[in-house]
Scaffold this active site. Structure first.
Site, PDB file in Angstrom:
ATOM      1  N   ARG A   1       0.693 -19.213  -4.784  1.00  7.86           N
ATOM      2  CA  ARG A   1       2.149 -19.338  -4.700  1.00  7.86           C
ATOM      3  C   ARG A   1       2.769 -20.223  -5.767  1.00  7.86           C
ATOM      4  O   ARG A   1       3.988 -20.299  -5.865  1.00  7.86           O
ATOM      5  CB  ARG A   1       2.575 -19.787  -3.301  1.00  7.86           C
ATOM      6  CG  ARG A   1       2.316 -18.694  -2.318  1.00  7.86           C
ATOM      7  CD  ARG A   1       2.829 -18.913  -0.939  1.00  7.86           C
ATOM      8  NE  ARG A   1       2.073 -17.997  -0.117  1.00  7.86           N
ATOM      9  CZ  ARG A   1       0.883 -18.300   0.403  1.00  7.86           C
ATOM     10  NH1 ARG A   1       0.374 -19.491   0.255  1.00  7.86           N
ATOM     11  NH2 ARG A   1       0.232 -17.389   1.086  1.00  7.86           N
TER      12      ARG A   1
ATOM     13  N   ALA B   1      -7.833 -19.984   8.315  1.00 11.32           N
ATOM     14  CA  ALA B   1      -8.026 -20.201   9.754  1.00 11.32           C
ATOM     15  C   ALA B   1      -8.576 -18.950  10.434  1.00 11.32           C
ATOM     16  O   ALA B   1      -9.218 -19.056  11.480  1.00 11.32           O
ATOM     17  CB  ALA B   1      -6.713 -20.632  10.404  1.00 11.32           C
TER      18      ALA B   1
ATOM     19  N   THR C   1      -5.458 -24.805   9.088  1.00 16.23           N
ATOM     20  CA  THR C   1      -5.423 -24.887   7.623  1.00 16.23           C
ATOM     21  C   THR C   1      -3.986 -24.981   7.100  1.00 16.23           C
ATOM     22  O   THR C   1      -3.171 -24.097   7.348  1.00 16.23           O
ATOM     23  CB  THR C   1      -6.120 -23.660   7.010  1.00 16.23           C
ATOM     24  OG1 THR C   1      -5.612 -22.486   7.645  1.00 16.23           O
ATOM     25  CG2 THR C   1      -7.616 -23.722   7.254  1.00 16.23           C
TER      26      THR C   1
ATOM     27  N   ASP D   1      -1.883 -16.944  16.518  1.00 21.82           N
ATOM     28  CA  ASP D   1      -1.787 -17.105  15.060  1.00 21.82           C
ATOM     29  C   ASP D   1      -0.418 -17.651  14.653  1.00 21.82           C
ATOM     30  O   ASP D   1       0.127 -17.293  13.617  1.00 21.82           O
ATOM     31  CB  ASP D   1      -2.074 -15.766  14.339  1.00 21.82           C
ATOM     32  CG  ASP D   1      -2.167 -15.911  12.833  1.00 21.82           C
ATOM     33  OD1 ASP D   1      -2.408 -17.037  12.348  1.00 21.82           O
ATOM     34  OD2 ASP D   1      -1.986 -14.896  12.135  1.00 21.82           O
TER      35      ASP D   1
ATOM     36  N   LYS E   1       6.302 -19.709  12.393  1.00 26.04           N
ATOM     37  CA  LYS E   1       6.081 -18.338  12.857  1.00 26.04           C
ATOM     38  C   LYS E   1       6.566 -18.105  14.284  1.00 26.04           C
ATOM     39  O   LYS E   1       6.962 -16.996  14.633  1.00 26.04           O
ATOM     40  CB  LYS E   1       4.573 -18.027  12.816  1.00 26.04           C
ATOM     41  CG  LYS E   1       4.040 -17.531  11.483  1.00 26.04           C
ATOM     42  CD  LYS E   1       2.595 -17.097  11.679  1.00 26.04           C
ATOM     43  CE  LYS E   1       1.946 -16.609  10.405  1.00 26.04           C
ATOM     44  NZ  LYS E   1       0.532 -16.239  10.639  1.00 26.04           N
TER      45      LYS E   1
HETATM   46 CA    CA Z   1      -3.350 -17.200  10.285  1.00 26.17          CA
END
Ligand code: CA
Length: 595
Positions: free
Chosen positions: A136, A196, A253, A318, A345
């Site tokens: 990135r 992860a 992570t 997640d 998220k």
């Molecule tokens: Ca993930």
């Protein structure tokens, strides 16, 4: 006497002229004052507060229609990867990263490449990795360009020549990689890890920018509690885990978000999801599992924790908290606050006091959020009944593992007081795997479906089939009252009231992805589209042919420019726009769509 003072004055002028002509160096002062100085784009989010806001206003709502192409550069991005990078701009040169960690410098006046550095990442190394060979972005500091690489190296290149100055291996686990942009704070390069889904153990670390020597490492999940903990915060975190999580990595992570407050001298890092995904396989007796899905605030010189705030306790979906965050100062309920704003998220927008970590407010920024009914007065989610998958019961949850917001940076305009979030509505069926065995260095999800292994060509293989569950998947309690998931959105969010000001929606994505850029011209750029930042009215748009990444803006020789990556590999290009630019957009070669 008079003569000498004249000479001294002349010498002062000479020194001043020499200083003015010497290329400006990206140092601590430049990074600290970046928020006020609009001409350059020196760090990932343009300033330490990661606002993705440009104070430039030559291009504004009245003239943005005159925006045209100044030049574009064919990056020859290596195949098999996406470009997600935000370039940097300093002293007339653009610096950045392509797929497979190819780093470059391009002359911003001409669009001609100055140097290109290919670390020749072994393609096989990341064949199991979740998210593709992306990078990135880079960091600039005192004549060097820094980047974290997929194979775990942190590298420093000479800013002028692109030659390697030093490199150091930062990873411990064969399943881990680096995809995020590194940042430099007080002479230290800060780098996290990713992976992860391989259940690796998360950490972020500081390395001396001059020498590459590690200064400190902060693990985001605890190790074996029968051994001494690496740092004191791990003893506290270990109390929130059960079972033998340390035999796996645990996840967490921190693969993207960082911000820094130079006045408070606090570094903020967002941490990732649990590894494996499934809470019951990861921590069978329950527990919040610190510091998964959290914002962690540390002192940049020592890595010592100041506070933490966990957004998704006992993550099962997640739901990373690595999404880009923004620091700003604003009056809330009549009180001036120094806030940290975050849209992870999990679908909730958080406003935290960034000095203390106190929860100020939070509400849904996505329309459909079924896993939790809301947040309590401390900001802890009130989970909806039936929101966790069990062996005999699959669950359908919104948002899904892609999150209501992902790596695409949001931006904040102090003019409008709004945060511009590029997100998406989604849902996903979580099915617990019928059995789970941890295999170091490979996918370790503990859930059926979702992500299969990544193939050498960069594509993701379908997951291994499992027998269908005895009972059909069902949604948590209260899901029926929520709007259906409808795809991509761009929302202008008022953090003071936790209400949206305007929202644009588009099925399957909006403007081809990428982050947003707000400017003092009262504009909001999302891909090659400009909106009135106040109202969301579309003012300018061009088609670059394919996906778009996050735009930046800077000033060069008296003109304001907007630069962004667009199109997939292998025809990824860096496009630069200016008022009255008159270059035609190069056609998309046929193979761009064929691959
Ligand atoms: Ca993930």
């Amino acid at each position: 006497m008079k003569k000498y003072s004249w000479i001294a004055a002349a010498m002062t002028v000479c020194v001043w002229v020499a200083l003015a002509q010497r290329p400006k160096q990206v140092d601590d002062n430049a990074l600290k004052s970046a928020a006020k100085e609009g001409d350059e784009w020196l760090t990932y989010g343009r300033d330490y507060g990661e606002t993705h806001y440009s104070p430039l206003k030559q291009i504004d709502v009245s003239n943005v229609k005159r925006l045209g192409l100044a030049w574009s550069w064919e990056t020859e991005s290596p195949s098999g990867g996406r470009v997600e990078g935000t370039p940097l701009f300093s002293n007339g040169i653009l610096y950045g990263s392509l797929a497979w960690d190819v780093l470059f410098a391009v002359d911003a006046r001409t669009g001609k490449m100055k140097w290109r550095w290919d670390p020749e990442i072994p393609r096989q190394h990341i064949s199991q990795i979740c998210c593709g060979p992306v990078n990135r972005g880079v960091a600039l500091y005192k004549g060097k360009v820094y980047a974290g690489l997929l194979d775990g190296r942190l590298v420093a290149l000479d800013q002028q020549t692109g030659k390697l100055v030093w490199e150091v291996q930062t990873l411990e686990d064969p399943g881990a990689i680096i995809t995020g942009a590194v940042r430099v704070v007080k002479g230290k390069v800060i780098v996290g890890n990713s992976g992860a889904e391989q259940a690796v153990r998360g950490h972020f670390s500081a390395y001396d920018a001059e020498t590459g020597k590690m200064a400190w490492r902060f693990y985001t999940v605890p190790g074996d509690p029968s051994k001494p903990f690496e740092h004191p915060e791990m003893a506290m975190a270990a109390k929130t885990w059960t079972g033998e999580w340390w035999k796996m990595g645990g996840g967490g992570t921190p693969w993207d978000a960082m911000a820094y407050d130079p006045d408070a001298d606090i570094l903020y890092v967002g941490t990732g999801n649990g590894g494996p995904w499934s809470h019951v396989y990861r921590s069978p007796g329950g527990g919040d599992n610190l510091f998964l899905a959290s914002v962690v605030a540390v002192k940049p010189e020592t890595g010592k924790m100041v506070w933490y705030f966990q957004e998704t306790p006992g993550d099962d979906w997640d739901f990373t908290s690595v999404q880009p965050m923004i620091l700003a100062d604003m009056a809330i309920n009549g009180r001036q606050r120094k806030v940290l704003m975050h849209a992870p998220k999990n679908g909730f927008f958080y406003v935290l006091d960034r000095i203390t970590g106190e929860f100020i407010s939070g509400d849904k920024y996505a329309k459909r959020v079924t896993w939790a009914k809301g947040l309590d007065s401390k900001g802890r989610p009130i989970e909806a009944k039936g929101n966790r998958a069990a062996l005999d019961q699959a669950v359908i949850i919104s948002p899904g593992p892609g999150g209501a917001h992902n790596w695409q940076p949001m931006s904040y305009s102090p003019l409008t007081g709004l945060v511009y979030i590029p997100g998406q509505e989604s849902s996903y069926t979580y099915r617990l795997a019928s059995a789970f065995t941890y295999n170091r260095g490979t996918r370790n999800m503990g859930m059926q479906g979702g992500l299969g292994p990544r193939l050498p060509n960069g594509q993701t293989a379908p997951p291994p089939p499992e027998p269908p569950a005895a009972t059909p998947a069902r949604e948590p309690e209260g899901a029926e009252t929520q709007p259906q998931a409808t795809g991509g959105f761009l929302v202008a969010w008022d953090p003071k009231t936790e209400k949206e000001r305007w929202r644009l929606t588009g099925a399957g994505g909006l403007n081809g992805g990428g982050g947003t850029l707000a400017t003092a011209g009262n504009l909001l750029f999302h891909g090659p589209v400009a909106y009135n930042a106040e109202t969301g009215e579309k003012l300018w748009e061009t088609d670059l042919g394919g996906t778009n990444v996050t735009p930046i803006s800077y000033s060069l020789d008296g003109k304001q420019y907007v630069t962004l990556f667009a199109r997939n590999y292998p025809n990824n290009r860096l496009f630069t726009f200016v008022l009255d630019g008159n270059q035609p957009i190069p056609p998309v070669p046929a193979e761009n769509t064929a691959k």
